[in-house]
Design a protein around this motif. Structure first.
Motif, PDB file in Angstrom:
ATOM      1  N   GLY A 190      41.187  44.626  32.068  1.00  0.00           N
ATOM      2  CA  GLY A 190      42.385  43.919  31.647  1.00  0.00           C
ATOM      3  C   GLY A 190      42.075  42.543  31.096  1.00  0.00           C
ATOM      4  N   ILE A 191      41.178  41.833  31.762  1.00  0.00           N
ATOM      5  CA  ILE A 191      40.786  40.507  31.281  1.00  0.00           C
ATOM      6  C   ILE A 191      40.136  40.605  29.903  1.00  0.00           C
ATOM      7  CG2 ILE A 191      39.213  38.569  31.716  1.00  0.00           C
ATOM      8  CD1 ILE A 191      39.687  39.064  34.733  1.00  0.00           C
ATOM      9  N   VAL A 192      39.271  41.601  29.739  1.00  0.00           N
ATOM     10  CA  VAL A 192      38.612  41.799  28.442  1.00  0.00           C
ATOM     11  C   VAL A 192      39.644  42.132  27.363  1.00  0.00           C
ATOM     12  CG1 VAL A 192      37.014  43.273  27.164  1.00  0.00           C
ATOM     13  CG2 VAL A 192      36.394  42.447  29.449  1.00  0.00           C
ATOM     14  N   ALA A 193      40.605  42.980  27.679  1.00  0.00           N
ATOM     15  CA  ALA A 193      41.645  43.320  26.704  1.00  0.00           C
ATOM     16  C   ALA A 193      42.439  42.075  26.312  1.00  0.00           C
ATOM     17  CB  ALA A 193      42.580  44.385  27.284  1.00  0.00           C
ATOM     18  N   TYR A 194      42.738  41.237  27.293  1.00  0.00           N
ATOM     19  CA  TYR A 194      43.482  40.003  27.002  1.00  0.00           C
ATOM     20  C   TYR A 194      42.668  39.081  26.105  1.00  0.00           C
ATOM     21  CZ  TYR A 194      46.166  35.729  27.745  1.00  0.00           C
ATOM     22  OH  TYR A 194      46.907  34.595  27.553  1.00  0.00           O
ATOM     23  N   ARG A 195      41.381  38.938  26.410  1.00  0.00           N
ATOM     24  CA  ARG A 195      40.515  38.082  25.597  1.00  0.00           C
ATOM     25  C   ARG A 195      40.417  38.617  24.167  1.00  0.00           C
ATOM     26  NH1 ARG A 195      36.336  35.336  27.741  1.00  0.00           N
ATOM     27  NH2 ARG A 195      36.272  34.438  25.643  1.00  0.00           N
ATOM     28  N   GLU A 213      49.161  45.978  31.506  1.00  0.00           N
ATOM     29  CA  GLU A 213      49.247  47.326  32.091  1.00  0.00           C
ATOM     30  C   GLU A 213      48.065  47.584  33.026  1.00  0.00           C
ATOM     31  OE1 GLU A 213      49.423  52.037  30.648  1.00  0.00           O
ATOM     32  OE2 GLU A 213      49.334  50.414  29.173  1.00  0.00           O
ATOM     33  N   ARG A 214      46.866  47.239  32.597  1.00  0.00           N
ATOM     34  CA  ARG A 214      45.676  47.462  33.423  1.00  0.00           C
ATOM     35  C   ARG A 214      45.699  46.595  34.679  1.00  0.00           C
ATOM     36  NH1 ARG A 214      40.876  47.500  28.776  1.00  0.00           N
ATOM     37  NH2 ARG A 214      41.277  49.612  27.983  1.00  0.00           N
ATOM     38  N   MET A 215      46.069  45.345  34.516  1.00  0.00           N
ATOM     39  CA  MET A 215      45.999  44.416  35.646  1.00  0.00           C
ATOM     40  C   MET A 215      47.122  44.669  36.658  1.00  0.00           C
ATOM     41  SD  MET A 215      44.837  41.050  33.474  1.00  0.00           S
ATOM     42  CE  MET A 215      44.357  39.967  34.822  1.00  0.00           C
ATOM     43  N   GLU A 216      48.277  45.092  36.178  1.00  0.00           N
ATOM     44  CA  GLU A 216      49.347  45.475  37.114  1.00  0.00           C
ATOM     45  C   GLU A 216      48.932  46.702  37.924  1.00  0.00           C
ATOM     46  OE1 GLU A 216      53.427  43.843  34.953  1.00  0.00           O
ATOM     47  OE2 GLU A 216      52.776  45.921  34.614  1.00  0.00           O
ATOM     48  N   ARG A 246      51.539  34.110  31.697  1.00  0.00           N
ATOM     49  CA  ARG A 246      51.842  32.817  31.077  1.00  0.00           C
ATOM     50  C   ARG A 246      51.562  32.894  29.576  1.00  0.00           C
ATOM     51  NH1 ARG A 246      49.307  27.453  30.180  1.00  0.00           N
ATOM     52  NH2 ARG A 246      47.267  28.308  30.710  1.00  0.00           N
ATOM     53  N   GLY A 247      50.419  33.464  29.213  1.00  0.00           N
ATOM     54  CA  GLY A 247      50.080  33.590  27.799  1.00  0.00           C
ATOM     55  C   GLY A 247      51.042  34.480  27.040  1.00  0.00           C
ATOM     56  N   ALA A 248      51.672  35.431  27.756  1.00  0.00           N
ATOM     57  CA  ALA A 248      52.627  36.340  27.127  1.00  0.00           C
ATOM     58  C   ALA A 248      54.039  35.765  27.111  1.00  0.00           C
ATOM     59  CB  ALA A 248      52.626  37.677  27.857  1.00  0.00           C
ATOM     60  N   GLY A 249      54.217  34.585  27.708  1.00  0.00           N
ATOM     61  CA  GLY A 249      55.542  33.982  27.764  1.00  0.00           C
ATOM     62  C   GLY A 249      56.437  34.565  28.844  1.00  0.00           C
ATOM     63  N   ARG A 250      55.890  35.373  29.741  1.00  0.00           N
ATOM     64  CA  ARG A 250      56.666  35.970  30.837  1.00  0.00           C
ATOM     65  C   ARG A 250      56.580  35.039  32.054  1.00  0.00           C
ATOM     66  NH1 ARG A 250      54.917  42.264  31.035  1.00  0.00           N
ATOM     67  NH2 ARG A 250      55.932  42.040  33.075  1.00  0.00           N
ATOM     68  N   LEU A 251      57.305  33.957  31.979  1.00  0.00           N
ATOM     69  CA  LEU A 251      57.122  32.874  32.955  1.00  0.00           C
ATOM     70  C   LEU A 251      57.689  33.208  34.329  1.00  0.00           C
ATOM     71  CD1 LEU A 251      57.707  29.720  30.735  1.00  0.00           C
ATOM     72  CD2 LEU A 251      55.594  30.973  31.213  1.00  0.00           C
ATOM     73  N   GLY A 260      42.893  39.956  22.596  1.00  0.00           N
ATOM     74  CA  GLY A 260      44.202  39.855  21.960  1.00  0.00           C
ATOM     75  C   GLY A 260      45.148  41.000  22.231  1.00  0.00           C
ATOM     76  N   ARG A 261      44.815  41.904  23.140  1.00  0.00           N
ATOM     77  CA  ARG A 261      45.674  43.052  23.442  1.00  0.00           C
ATOM     78  C   ARG A 261      46.414  42.775  24.755  1.00  0.00           C
ATOM     79  NH1 ARG A 261      40.740  45.478  22.654  1.00  0.00           N
ATOM     80  NH2 ARG A 261      40.844  46.567  24.666  1.00  0.00           N
ATOM     81  N   THR A 262      47.418  41.933  24.669  1.00  0.00           N
ATOM     82  CA  THR A 262      48.076  41.434  25.875  1.00  0.00           C
ATOM     83  C   THR A 262      48.807  42.532  26.633  1.00  0.00           C
ATOM     84  OG1 THR A 262      48.314  39.255  24.857  1.00  0.00           O
ATOM     85  CG2 THR A 262      49.716  39.735  26.745  1.00  0.00           C
ATOM     86  N   ALA A 263      49.555  43.377  25.941  1.00  0.00           N
ATOM     87  CA  ALA A 263      50.311  44.435  26.620  1.00  0.00           C
ATOM     88  C   ALA A 263      49.372  45.371  27.383  1.00  0.00           C
ATOM     89  CB  ALA A 263      51.143  45.221  25.609  1.00  0.00           C
ATOM     90  N   GLU A 264      48.264  45.732  26.765  1.00  0.00           N
ATOM     91  CA  GLU A 264      47.280  46.597  27.419  1.00  0.00           C
ATOM     92  C   GLU A 264      46.671  45.894  28.621  1.00  0.00           C
ATOM     93  OE1 GLU A 264      42.895  48.248  26.241  1.00  0.00           O
ATOM     94  OE2 GLU A 264      44.470  48.465  24.734  1.00  0.00           O
ATOM     95  N   ALA A 265      46.402  44.601  28.482  1.00  0.00           N
ATOM     96  CA  ALA A 265      45.837  43.836  29.589  1.00  0.00           C
ATOM     97  C   ALA A 265      46.781  43.838  30.781  1.00  0.00           C
ATOM     98  CB  ALA A 265      45.558  42.401  29.131  1.00  0.00           C
TER      99      ALA A 265
END
Length: 457
Positions: free
Chosen positions: A55-60, A69-72, A93-98, A62-67
């Protein structure tokens, strides 16, 4: 072979594989990390730590939604692992889901109440939510656990400064040079940092630190410094020479540390407000920068040839430096300014620099667009062009500071949680009276901001 021996042959390769994946991510080898994470997930799709790292790798990448999903899924499989909510709160936070970020941040502290990093992450969330008292409080909790935690000191500083509590904020702001990204910004020297007391002429070194915008903003304090330590040596990048060289006070300006010999104390430019005791009530006035008359004349002739007559001239900067830590929050796409482009009474003059200039090639709008970006060589060109426009529209970047320091009417679009210097709940700024601020009312939502700005022009 015993059952224990068989387990050992499975566990050890997995541990090494997890270590390898984490190392690839930490070393920014993100393409390799992505491929390796995919292989590990194919083999063990329900392993919580593989999911977490993947998930961290996906976020890095630029695939935030996938990140998310994996991390949840990782957190659901191992709900008592403190690092999982600590990590995902930053992704939220990066996705704006505060709201989700706040929940995860609080959960991380609940699971690991002595983890200073979890408190720091929660302080970041409170800042993004503009809960500044909470941001300061939680940052201080991190510092109770780890008094040398530079990032927590800096986050506390930013929250205090954004709240307008400048005297307190300047003190914590001193920790900025202990941040990892500040390495190399100050000279390697045994000389002390200046404490503001009078010095003999030529013995103080002032360092143009941080970004171009910061140097423009804090340059106004150089005359004060020179009143205490006459003819200081100024060290700055070559790009800033034509700007900071306009300010009264420096006896010598250098662009290399080796040319700054002979000083007895140093001070970063951004450290001068603290020494000068600056509050919201005594900020030195703007208007301390001006373009060269010859450049003003030359660009005036150019614009007369290129710009249709009878229309309001609006200069535009829509994107900042991609490596800036908050660029994702502040930069836009050119197409997002459509409400401006739909007006038939304006001409848009781009003063954008960098790779983002290429977006002008796909422009379609009612307003004529004149792309000057490729022709602009330096800040002096930009400042001269701005003398020939009715208004600049800009994101929070160095050109906005340049315009403010030279008293150009400017509209600045700001994210919901802006950089500290723009304060809160106001459409003006004591730093630059010619600027008007347009703030997001919802994080990461620009449509309303641009509509309001376009209607006001």
């Amino acid at each position: 072979m015993s059952e224990a021996e068989q387990a050992g042959k499975v566990v050890m390769p997995l541990a090494k594989a997890l270590e390898k994946l984490a190392k690839l991510e930490q070393e920014n080898k993100l393409e390799q990390a992505d491929l390796f994470a995919a292989r590990m997930l194919a083999a063990m799709p329900e392993h919580p730590h593989i999911l977490q790292l993947a998930g961290i790798v996906a976020y890095r990448n630029g695939r935030t939604a996938e990140a998310i999903e994996r991390m949840e899924k990782s957190e659901a499989l191992s709900p008592q692992t403190p690092v999982y909510p600590r990590n995902i709160c930053e992704v939220y936070r990066g996705a704006g889901r505060l709201d989700d970020a706040l929940r995860a941040g609080k959960r991380a502290i609940e699971l690991a109440p002595q983890d200073s990093r979890s408190y720091f992450n929660l302080a970041l969330i409170h800042y993004e939510r503009l809960e500044l008292d909470d941001a300061v409080r939680v940052a201080e909790q991190a510092l109770t656990i780890d008094p040398e935690f530079a990032e927590a000191h800096f986050e506390k500083a930013e929250a205090l400064l954004l709240a307008g509590r400048l005297r307190e904020g300047w003190e914590s702001y001193e920790w900025r040079f202990k941040l990892k990204q500040a390495e190399g910004m100050l000279p390697k020297t045994d000389k002390p940092q200046w404490d503001g007391r009078p010095m003999e002429p030529g013995k103080l070194l002032i360092i143009g630190d941080q970004g171009f915008g910061d140097c423009v903003q804090f340059g106004r304090f150089m005359p004060w410094a020179a009143s205490q330590a006459p003819q200081p040596v100024l060290a700055c990048s070559a790009e800033l020479l034509p700007l900071l060289g306009q300010l009264p006070g420096p006896g010598k300006i250098v662009t290399r540390w080796d040319d700054a010999a002979g000083y007895e104390a140093f001070i970063p430019l951004s450290g001068l407000p603290r020494l000068a005791g600056v509050t919201l009530e005594n900020i030195p006035p703007a208007g301390y920068l001006a373009p060269k008359p010859a450049l003003v004349a030359r660009w005036g002739e150019t614009l007369e040839r290129l710009v249709p007559r009878g229309k309001k001239r609006i200069a535009l900067v829509w994107a900042g430096r991609p490596t800036h830590k908050n660029d994702k929050k502040r930069s836009l796409k050119l197409t997002q300014f459509k409400p401006l482009f739909d007006r038939d009474d304006v001409v848009v003059i781009t003063v954008q620099k960098g790779d983002q200039i290429a977006q002008a090639g796909g422009y379609y709008g009612r307003a004529p667009l004149v792309n000057l970006g490729p022709e602009i060589e330096d800040f002096l060109d930009t400042m001269a062009i701005l003398r020939h426009v009715d208004q600049l529209v800009s994101i929070d970047t160095s050109v906005a500071h340049l315009a403010g320091a030279s008293n150009v009417p400017t509209s600045v679009v700001l994210p919901y949680a802006p950089d500290w210097r723009w304060l809160l709940n106001r459409d003006d700024t004591p730093w630059y009276p010619s600027l008007r601020l347009y703030r997001q009312t919802v994080p990461y939502q620009w449509d309303d901001v641009i509509r309001r700005l376009a209607a006001d022009l």
